[in-house]
Design a protein around this motif. Sequence first.
Motif, PDB file in Angstrom:
ATOM      1  N   PRO A  21       0.806  -1.225   0.000  1.00 44.83           N
ATOM      2  CA  PRO A  21       0.000   0.000   0.000  1.00 44.83           C
ATOM      3  C   PRO A  21       0.837   1.273   0.000  1.00 44.83           C
ATOM      4  N   ILE A  22       1.939   1.280   0.752  1.00 46.97           N
ATOM      5  CA  ILE A  22       2.731   2.506   0.823  1.00 46.97           C
ATOM      6  C   ILE A  22       3.375   2.810  -0.527  1.00 46.97           C
ATOM      7  N   SER A  23       3.841   1.790  -1.225  1.00 50.01           N
ATOM      8  CA  SER A  23       4.444   2.023  -2.537  1.00 50.01           C
ATOM      9  C   SER A  23       3.420   2.595  -3.511  1.00 50.01           C
ATOM     10  N   PHE A  24       2.222   2.060  -3.493  1.00 49.78           N
ATOM     11  CA  PHE A  24       1.174   2.568  -4.373  1.00 49.78           C
ATOM     12  C   PHE A  24       0.780   3.994  -3.995  1.00 49.78           C
ATOM     13  N   ILE A  25       0.627   4.213  -2.703  1.00 55.19           N
ATOM     14  CA  ILE A  25       0.225   5.552  -2.235  1.00 55.19           C
ATOM     15  C   ILE A  25       1.283   6.584  -2.577  1.00 55.19           C
ATOM     16  N   ALA A  26       2.561   6.219  -2.470  1.00 57.94           N
ATOM     17  CA  ALA A  26       3.640   7.165  -2.760  1.00 57.94           C
ATOM     18  C   ALA A  26       3.586   7.605  -4.223  1.00 57.94           C
ATOM     19  N   ALA A  27       3.431   6.629  -5.153  1.00 57.29           N
ATOM     20  CA  ALA A  27       3.378   6.982  -6.576  1.00 57.29           C
ATOM     21  C   ALA A  27       2.143   7.813  -6.895  1.00 57.29           C
ATOM     22  N   SER A 277      -0.552  36.425 -11.591  1.00 58.73           N
ATOM     23  CA  SER A 277       0.413  35.591 -12.311  1.00 58.73           C
ATOM     24  C   SER A 277       1.381  34.966 -11.317  1.00 58.73           C
ATOM     25  N   ILE A 278       1.497  33.614 -11.376  1.00 60.44           N
ATOM     26  CA  ILE A 278       2.445  32.887 -10.530  1.00 60.44           C
ATOM     27  C   ILE A 278       3.371  32.085 -11.443  1.00 60.44           C
ATOM     28  N   PRO A 279       4.686  32.235 -11.312  1.00 57.90           N
ATOM     29  CA  PRO A 279       5.600  31.430 -12.128  1.00 57.90           C
ATOM     30  C   PRO A 279       5.370  29.944 -11.904  1.00 57.90           C
ATOM     31  N   TYR A 280       5.270  29.188 -13.005  1.00 57.90           N
ATOM     32  CA  TYR A 280       4.989  27.761 -12.901  1.00 57.90           C
ATOM     33  C   TYR A 280       6.134  26.995 -12.233  1.00 57.90           C
ATOM     34  N   ASN A 281       7.339  27.522 -12.361  1.00 54.03           N
ATOM     35  CA  ASN A 281       8.497  26.889 -11.710  1.00 54.03           C
ATOM     36  C   ASN A 281       8.315  26.841 -10.195  1.00 54.03           C
ATOM     37  N   GLU A 282       7.621  27.847  -9.678  1.00 54.36           N
ATOM     38  CA  GLU A 282       7.390  27.873  -8.235  1.00 54.36           C
ATOM     39  C   GLU A 282       6.497  26.710  -7.811  1.00 54.36           C
ATOM     40  N   LEU A 283       5.478  26.382  -8.636  1.00 55.38           N
ATOM     41  CA  LEU A 283       4.634  25.236  -8.343  1.00 55.38           C
ATOM     42  C   LEU A 283       5.413  23.934  -8.465  1.00 55.38           C
ATOM     43  N   ILE A 284       6.241  23.826  -9.532  1.00 57.04           N
ATOM     44  CA  ILE A 284       7.047  22.613  -9.741  1.00 57.04           C
ATOM     45  C   ILE A 284       8.011  22.414  -8.587  1.00 57.04           C
ATOM     46  N   ARG A 285       8.564  23.520  -8.065  1.00 57.74           N
ATOM     47  CA  ARG A 285       9.500  23.421  -6.954  1.00 57.74           C
ATOM     48  C   ARG A 285       8.831  22.778  -5.736  1.00 57.74           C
ATOM     49  N   SER A 286       7.585  23.157  -5.478  1.00 58.64           N
ATOM     50  CA  SER A 286       6.855  22.556  -4.364  1.00 58.64           C
ATOM     51  C   SER A 286       6.583  21.086  -4.634  1.00 58.64           C
ATOM     52  N   SER A 287       6.291  20.745  -5.902  1.00 60.16           N
ATOM     53  CA  SER A 287       6.018  19.348  -6.253  1.00 60.16           C
ATOM     54  C   SER A 287       7.255  18.476  -6.084  1.00 60.16           C
ATOM     55  N   ILE A 288       8.416  19.001  -6.490  1.00 60.37           N
ATOM     56  CA  ILE A 288       9.671  18.250  -6.319  1.00 60.37           C
ATOM     57  C   ILE A 288       9.967  18.020  -4.841  1.00 60.37           C
ATOM     58  N   TYR A 289       9.687  19.033  -4.043  1.00 58.42           N
ATOM     59  CA  TYR A 289       9.889  18.884  -2.598  1.00 58.42           C
ATOM     60  C   TYR A 289       8.980  17.789  -2.040  1.00 58.42           C
ATOM     61  N   ILE A 290       7.747  17.753  -2.541  1.00 56.33           N
ATOM     62  CA  ILE A 290       6.811  16.711  -2.091  1.00 56.33           C
ATOM     63  C   ILE A 290       7.309  15.332  -2.506  1.00 56.33           C
ATOM     64  N   LYS A 291       7.846  15.207  -3.752  1.00 54.13           N
ATOM     65  CA  LYS A 291       8.340  13.922  -4.214  1.00 54.13           C
ATOM     66  C   LYS A 291       9.476  13.420  -3.327  1.00 54.13           C
ATOM     67  N   ASN A 292      10.432  14.301  -3.040  1.00 53.87           N
ATOM     68  CA  ASN A 292      11.560  13.909  -2.181  1.00 53.87           C
ATOM     69  C   ASN A 292      11.083  13.520  -0.785  1.00 53.87           C
ATOM     70  N   THR A 293      10.103  14.283  -0.311  1.00 53.35           N
ATOM     71  CA  THR A 293       9.568  13.987   1.019  1.00 53.35           C
ATOM     72  C   THR A 293       8.897  12.625   1.043  1.00 53.35           C
ATOM     73  N   ILE A 294       8.160  12.293  -0.036  1.00 52.75           N
ATOM     74  CA  ILE A 294       7.474  11.007  -0.100  1.00 52.75           C
ATOM     75  C   ILE A 294       8.483   9.859  -0.108  1.00 52.75           C
TER      76      ILE A 294
END
Length: 595
Positions: A21-27, A277-294
Motif C-alpha cells: 500500500p505505501i508504494s502505491f500511495i507514494a506513486a 500571475s504565478i511562475p509555474y516553476n514555483e509550483l514545480i518546486r513545491s512538487s519536487i519537494y513533495i516527491k523527495n519527502t514522499i
Amino acid sequence: MRDQPLVRKLLVFSALLVVVPISFIAAYSYIKSTEVLESEAGSYSWQIIRQVNTHIEYYVGDFEIEILKILNNQTIDRFLKANSQEEFESSGMSESIKRVLENAAYSRSDIANITLYHENVAAVDAMDVRFNRAYPIESFQPEFFDKILPDNAEPVIFTRTLADKENEEYVISIARRLFSPKTLKPIGYIVLDVNFKRFKEIASQVNIGHSGFMYIVDSQGNYVYHPDFSKLGKKADLENLAKILGDESGSFVTTGKEKDLLTYTHSGFLGWTVITSIPYNELIRSSIYIKNTIIITVVLTLALAALLGLGLASSIINPIRGLQKMVKRVEKGDFSGHVEVLSKDEIGMLTNGFNKMLIHLNELVNEVYFSKIRETEMQLQQKETELKALQAQINPHFLFNSLETIRGMALEYGVDDISDISASLAKLLRYNINNKSQTVTLAEEINITKVYLRIQKFRFGERLEYQFSIPDWAKGQLIAKFSIQPIVENSFKHGIEPTAGVSRISVTAEKESDEAYVIQIQDNGMGIVQEKLEEIRQNLLQKDVMAGGPGIGMVNVHRRIVHLFGEEYGISIQSREGNGARISIRLPIDVHERL
C-alpha cells in the motif's frame, strides 16, 4: 503458513500490508500532488482577486458618491442653471465654486483632480484652485468626452495622463454627463481623477506565492494597473488576451519557456479584469519537494514497520501467554491470582474480563463460607438492641416513681425548691414514657426544653439566661422527640459549666424556604476548637450509635432526624473557640401532612 508460529505469521502479513500500500500511495500521491497544487493555487489566486475586485469596486463606488455630493451642492446647482459665461461672471459664484471643489479635492489624498465643465459657460478644476490658474473652455476638448460618455448619467471609468508644465501624473478618471435642471438636456460633464496611491496599497497587501504579482486591464486590453508603471495605458502583452477579456473568470498555464499560472476575473461594474500571475516553476518546486519527502517517508516507514512488526507480535503474544499460565492455575483450584492488564484493546478487555471472572468465583466461594457467620452476628446485634431498649423502658418508670416519692416528702416538709425540681424531673420522665410516637410538635418539644432549663435555673441562678423565639406557624410543625433538650444539655456540659460569667442560651425558628425551616440553639460558652469541631462533624456521619461513648446524644438526634425525614435534613454545627456555638436543626415544613 498455517502451521507456522503466530509471531512469524504476523511479521509476514504486516510486511505485505505495509510495503504494497505505501508504494502505491507514494506513486499516486506524487502524481496527484502536482494537480492539487495547481488547482489550489488557482483557487487561492481566484479568491484573492475576487476580494481585490470587490474592494476596488467599493473604492471606485465611493468616488461616485463623492461626485453626487458635489452635484447636490446648492452653489453647483446655481452654476448648472447659468445660461452664459457673462451670467456666470456677473453672479460672483466663481469663488464659491472654487471653495466647493477645493474642499472636495483636499478631503482625500488620493484625489488628483476634479474638473467641472458647463458648455458655453465656464470650466473649473481643482488644479485651477490649487495653482491659481485658469483654463479656457476650449482646452478641455469636450469632443473627447462627448464621444466616450453615454447619453445618460451613467459614469465611465478610463485611464489618462494628467499633466501641467512641470509634472505628469497617470490617473484613473471617473466621468459622467451633467444635465440642466431646467431642460434636463446634457450641458457638460464632471470628471474626478484618482491617483494610484490606494491601488499601490492594495497591490502591496496581495501576496501571491513568493514571486507572483497582480495587474489590471480595461475592456480594450490596456493596462490599468501594472507593477511597472511604464506599461500603464499600453496594450497588455498577454497570451490568450481575447479569452481573458471575454470570460467571466478562469485560469490557465501559459506556453513557452517561462510558464506562468494566470488566474483572472472580470468586474462588470468597472469593465476591468483583475489578473494574477504565478511562475509555474514555483509550483514545480513545491512538487519536487513533495516527491523527495514522499521517498524519504516511504524508506523510513518501511524501516519503522519492521521494528513495529516485532513490537506488535510481542504485544499480542505476551498477554496471551500470561492468560495461558493463569488458566492452568485455575484448573488446579487457585482463584487468588490475577493477570496484569497491559492495554485497553481486545486482549486487554479479555484479560480484564478474565480477572473479573476470578474475582466473582472467589466471592461466590467466600459468600457461601461467611454467610452463616454474618447471619449469626446480625441476630446477636438485634438481641443486644432489644435488651438496651428494654432497659431504657424500665429505668424511666423506676426513676419516675422515685421522684414522685421525693416530691411528696418535700411538700410534707415544706421544701418547695426540691418539690419543683422533682416535679420538673417527673415531667421529663413522663414525656419519655407516655409519648409513644417518634415525632412530636415543636411546641411540645419547646415546653419540655423549658422544663429542663427550669431545673438548670435552680442550679445556676442568676448566671443563667435563656430566651425562646418561636413563631406561631412553627409551633405545629413536627420534630423528632427529644431533639432540642439533648442539644441544650450538651451546651451546658461542654460550653457553659466551665465558664464563670453569665451564660445565655437562645432557641429560635425561622423559614429557610417553602419546604424547610431551621431551629437554631446558640450559646455564649467556651466554643469548640477546630480539631474537636471536625471530630464532631465526622461523628454525625460515621459514628456507630450502638457503640455508646461520649457525644452520643447529638449523634443519636441527627440519626433519628435523618431516619424520619431524609438525608437532606439533620444537624449542622458552627463554632469558634471562645465565641460559643450554634447548632442548627434543619427540618421539613408540613411534613405531618405528607406522612
